[in-house]
Design a protein around this motif. Structure first.
Motif, PDB file in Angstrom:
ATOM      1  N   ASN A 128       2.000  -5.092  -6.452  1.00 17.67           N
ATOM      2  CA  ASN A 128       1.574  -4.584  -4.330  1.00 17.67           C
ATOM      3  C   ASN A 128       3.499  -3.599  -4.273  1.00 17.67           C
ATOM      4  N   VAL A 129       2.117  -2.693  -3.631  1.00 18.71           N
ATOM      5  CA  VAL A 129       3.165  -1.140  -2.582  1.00 18.71           C
ATOM      6  C   VAL A 129       2.965  -1.443  -1.504  1.00 18.71           C
ATOM      7  N   ASP A 130       4.445  -0.966  -0.862  1.00 20.98           N
ATOM      8  CA  ASP A 130       4.472  -1.431   0.554  1.00 20.98           C
ATOM      9  C   ASP A 130       4.123   0.211   0.976  1.00 20.98           C
ATOM     10  N   PRO A 131       2.582   0.363   2.077  1.00 19.91           N
ATOM     11  CA  PRO A 131       2.160   1.211   2.546  1.00 19.91           C
ATOM     12  C   PRO A 131       3.649   1.745   3.216  1.00 19.91           C
ATOM     13  N   ALA A 132       4.727   1.391   3.518  1.00 23.20           N
ATOM     14  CA  ALA A 132       5.914   1.866   4.673  1.00 23.20           C
ATOM     15  C   ALA A 132       6.420   2.450   3.403  1.00 23.20           C
ATOM     16  N   TRP A 133       6.613   2.330   1.778  1.00 21.46           N
ATOM     17  CA  TRP A 133       7.552   3.082   1.366  1.00 21.46           C
ATOM     18  C   TRP A 133       6.505   4.087   0.629  1.00 21.46           C
ATOM     19  N   VAL A 134       5.326   4.177   0.407  1.00 21.67           N
ATOM     20  CA  VAL A 134       4.602   5.204   0.615  1.00 21.67           C
ATOM     21  C   VAL A 134       5.024   5.928   1.066  1.00 21.67           C
ATOM     22  N   SER A 193      -5.299   8.620  -2.722  1.00 25.54           N
ATOM     23  CA  SER A 193      -5.235   7.636  -2.593  1.00 25.54           C
ATOM     24  C   SER A 193      -4.351   7.262  -3.262  1.00 25.54           C
ATOM     25  N   ILE A 194      -2.994   6.210  -2.478  1.00 24.87           N
ATOM     26  CA  ILE A 194      -2.290   5.457  -3.298  1.00 24.87           C
ATOM     27  C   ILE A 194      -2.855   4.045  -2.951  1.00 24.87           C
ATOM     28  N   ALA A 195      -2.506   3.357  -3.995  1.00 26.36           N
ATOM     29  CA  ALA A 195      -3.304   1.452  -4.143  1.00 26.36           C
ATOM     30  C   ALA A 195      -2.066   0.994  -3.732  1.00 26.36           C
ATOM     31  N   SER A 196      -3.108  -0.273  -2.529  1.00 25.28           N
ATOM     32  CA  SER A 196      -1.359  -0.881  -2.546  1.00 25.28           C
ATOM     33  C   SER A 196      -1.521  -2.250  -3.418  1.00 25.28           C
ATOM     34  N   HIS A 197      -2.205  -2.196  -3.925  1.00 18.97           N
ATOM     35  CA  HIS A 197      -2.546  -3.277  -4.704  1.00 18.97           C
ATOM     36  C   HIS A 197      -2.819  -3.124  -6.568  1.00 18.97           C
ATOM     37  N   SER A 198      -2.025  -2.858  -7.168  1.00 20.14           N
ATOM     38  CA  SER A 198      -2.539  -2.357  -8.478  1.00 20.14           C
ATOM     39  C   SER A 198      -1.564  -3.223  -9.537  1.00 20.14           C
ATOM     40  N   LYS A 199      -2.188  -3.158 -11.409  1.00 16.28           N
ATOM     41  CA  LYS A 199      -1.721  -3.665 -11.894  1.00 16.28           C
ATOM     42  C   LYS A 199      -1.597  -3.041 -13.558  1.00 16.28           C
ATOM     43  N   PHE A 200      -1.659  -3.657 -14.176  1.00 16.14           N
ATOM     44  CA  PHE A 200      -0.804  -2.787 -15.718  1.00 16.14           C
ATOM     45  C   PHE A 200      -2.494  -3.894 -16.367  1.00 16.14           C
ATOM     46  N   GLU A 221       6.436   9.825   1.017  1.00 13.07           N
ATOM     47  CA  GLU A 221       6.294  11.099   1.737  1.00 13.07           C
ATOM     48  C   GLU A 221       6.853  12.107   2.311  1.00 13.07           C
ATOM     49  N   GLU A 222       7.745  11.245   3.540  1.00 12.66           N
ATOM     50  CA  GLU A 222       8.384  11.932   4.412  1.00 12.66           C
ATOM     51  C   GLU A 222       9.611  13.128   3.763  1.00 12.66           C
ATOM     52  N   LEU A 223       9.958  12.468   2.472  1.00 16.06           N
ATOM     53  CA  LEU A 223      10.714  12.894   1.451  1.00 16.06           C
ATOM     54  C   LEU A 223      10.237  13.631   0.221  1.00 16.06           C
TER      55      LEU A 223
END
Ligand code: ADP
Ligand code: ZN
Ligand code: MG
Length: 492
Positions: A287-293, A71-78, A297-299
């Motif tokens: 914040n990772v945009d699900p559309a970007w994910v 699963s790719i987190a939509s909210h992550s941090k360092f 994935e498509e590519l």
């Protein structure tokens, strides 16, 4: 003595081949650079410098996470991982602690035909540290250390498995699968001897049938797949001896000594709170945009597992050949280009299998002998398909093909050119073979008598004699036919 089951979890670090470093604009490629020439205030850890997140690295780690079914987190941090060591320029590493980018994936491995699924706990973003070299001054005999900061800040992806691995061989397969995936994705060179792919192994044992875990030991300093395998085998054995002699396994970090083939205690295991993790104040949350994910994935390129299946389906290859041919993207592309070429030039249905055989056996042997890669050889796919054409049309038989491929490999010439140079031809014309067949029959009355007495294998012996006399250049099928024809005529 108790029968024990090994329990293994692997932590793998891979450097990403992004153009710049993780948090600054320095080039990430340091392998050929003069020491300390690829540095800036950020990766030198100078006070007041500020890190910036590398978007390309985040794209790469998302590709990895997707390939591992995470699963790719939509909210992550360092987070800052603090520890004092001379290779750590800032005194802390910017890593990820409680909100990693990728979680809960898996990787399937198969050992001896049995498939097992290894869970992946997390895949998170880190940065590499400077490189230390420990040397001795020949004049004074005193030791000193050099620091090369070029590697500091190179993006690192850490992937942590669940304790699901049950043998050293399974660990090796798991690592090889992951390495292949990284190479297919094109995100890392994943090279163990260059240090762009590193593995720590957590090892414990428990009595067979038990469902609780034993105390684990973390083993470090392995620099090849073989050493990972050996280190795990050794560590399992060592722990078994400790337990069998009534002792207790101590939770600690041990180092693998390649020459001695043993592990030795480095330090007692540190706990997470030893690192005083806290959120990195110089970087915003991610914040990772699900559309970007979805776009990433498509590519995603075709992955090893899919390619293996396709090789079996499209080329009619046995699974074994498909596994070998898809071991690296370069080899897989080489093989496909060869088959496409051969088919375009009128190759038969079976040419895909012939291409696999010649690639894996003859080319594989030549590449091995010269420590090179098959797909980087001077025999391009076009040239190999040229050779396959000559084999298919019968101009060359297997022995001539073997001589031709060797010559092509070393000279870089086309199949036609080496055939002309070496005068390689398979003799298939029955008139041209008649003399050699006659001589073999005349010189071996015993074999003839055996055949006439019903021992059909005697004909094979005679074929062998003709092959010898023609130095392997005769077409064995034609020779076989001619011999049987003559011998049958003698039956009267
Ligand atoms: P730590 O707190 O020491 O970092 P983790 O639970 O985070 O330990 O696990 C680190 C690695 O050790 C993971 O790869 C995990 O699969 C593995 N691991 C955890 N427990 C065991 C065990 N009992 N035996 C072998 N490996 C283990
Ligand atoms: Zn820098
Ligand atoms: Mg941990």
């Amino acid at each position: 003595m108790t029968d024990y089951e090994p329990v293994i979890g692997l932590e793998v670090h891979a450097q990403l081949r992004t153009s710049s470093k993780m948090y600054c604009a320095c080039p990430a490629d340091y392998q050929d650079a003069e020491p300390n020439t690829r540095v800036c205030p950020v990766c030198l850890g100078l006070p007041g410098s500020l890190p910036v997140i590398n978007r390309e690295a985040i794209r790469s780690i998302i590709m990895i996470g997707l390939a591992l079914h995470c699963s790719i987190a939509s909210h992550s941090k360092f987070d800052r991982k603090n520890y004092p060591y001379p290779d750590l320029m800032k005194g802390y590493q910017i890593s990820q602690y409680d909100l990693p980018l990728c979680t809960n994936g898996y990787l399937d491995v198969s050992v001896d035909g049995e498939r097992r699924r290894v869970g992946i706990e997390r895949v998170h973003m880190e940065e590499d540290v400077a490189k230390l070299s420990h040397l001795n001054d020949p004049a004074t005999g005193k030791g000193y250390s050099l620091v090369d900061v070029n590697r500091s800040g190179v993006p690192l992806v850490e992937m942590v498995s669940r304790p699901d691995i049950r043998s050293a061989e399974e660990a090796r397969q798991y690592l090889m699968s992951y390495q292949t995936i990284l190479r297919y994705l094109g995100v890392s060179t994943a090279n163990m001897d260059e240090g762009s792919f590193r593995c720590d192994a957590n090892v414990s044992i428990r009595p067979k049938g038990s469902d609780t875990f034993g105390t684990k030991v973390e083993v470090k300093n392995m620099n090849s797949f073989r050493s990972v395998f050996r280190a795990i085998e050794h560590e399992v054995e060592r722990q078994a001896q400790v337990l069998d002699s009534g002792g207790r396994v101590v939770q600690e970090t041990r180092g693998w000594l390649e020459d001695k083939g043993v592990t030795t205690s480095l330090r007692s295991k540190e706990e997470a709170n030893d690192y005083r993790y806290f959120p990195e104040p110089d970087l915003p949350p991610l914040n990772v945009d699900p559309a970007w994910v979805a776009e990433i994935e498509e590519l995603l390129p075709e992955l090893p597992e899919e390619r293996r299946k396709r090789f079996v389906d499209d080329y009619g290859l046995p699974a074994y050949d498909a596994v070998l041919l898809t071991a690296s993207p370069g080899l897989a592309q080489y093989y496909e280009a060869t088959v496409h070429n051969a088919r375009a030039n009128g190759g038969s249905d079976g040419v895909a299998k012939t291409a696999a055989n010649w690639t894996l056996t003859e080319l594989g042997r030549l590449a091995n002998e010269t420590h090179t890669e098959i797909h980087e050889s001077r025999i391009t796919p076009e040239r190999l398909s040229g050779l396959l054409g000559l084999l298919e049309e019968g101009t060359l038989g297997t022995p001539q093909g073997k001589r031709a491929i060797e010559e092509m490999f070393h000279t870089g010439k086309t199949a036609e050119a080496v055939v002309a140079d070496l005068g390689l031809v398979q003799i298939s014309d029955s008139n041209a073979l008649a003399d050699a067949v006659g001589q073999a029959i005349d010189a071996n009355p015993q074999a003839v008598a055996d055949y006439l007495a019903g021992k059909e294998t005697a004909a094979k012996f005679l074929v062998g004699q003709v092959m010898k006399a023609t130095r392997g250049n005769a077409n064995p099928t034609v020779v076989g036919e001619l011999i049987v024809e003559r011998l049958d005529a003698m039956k009267g």
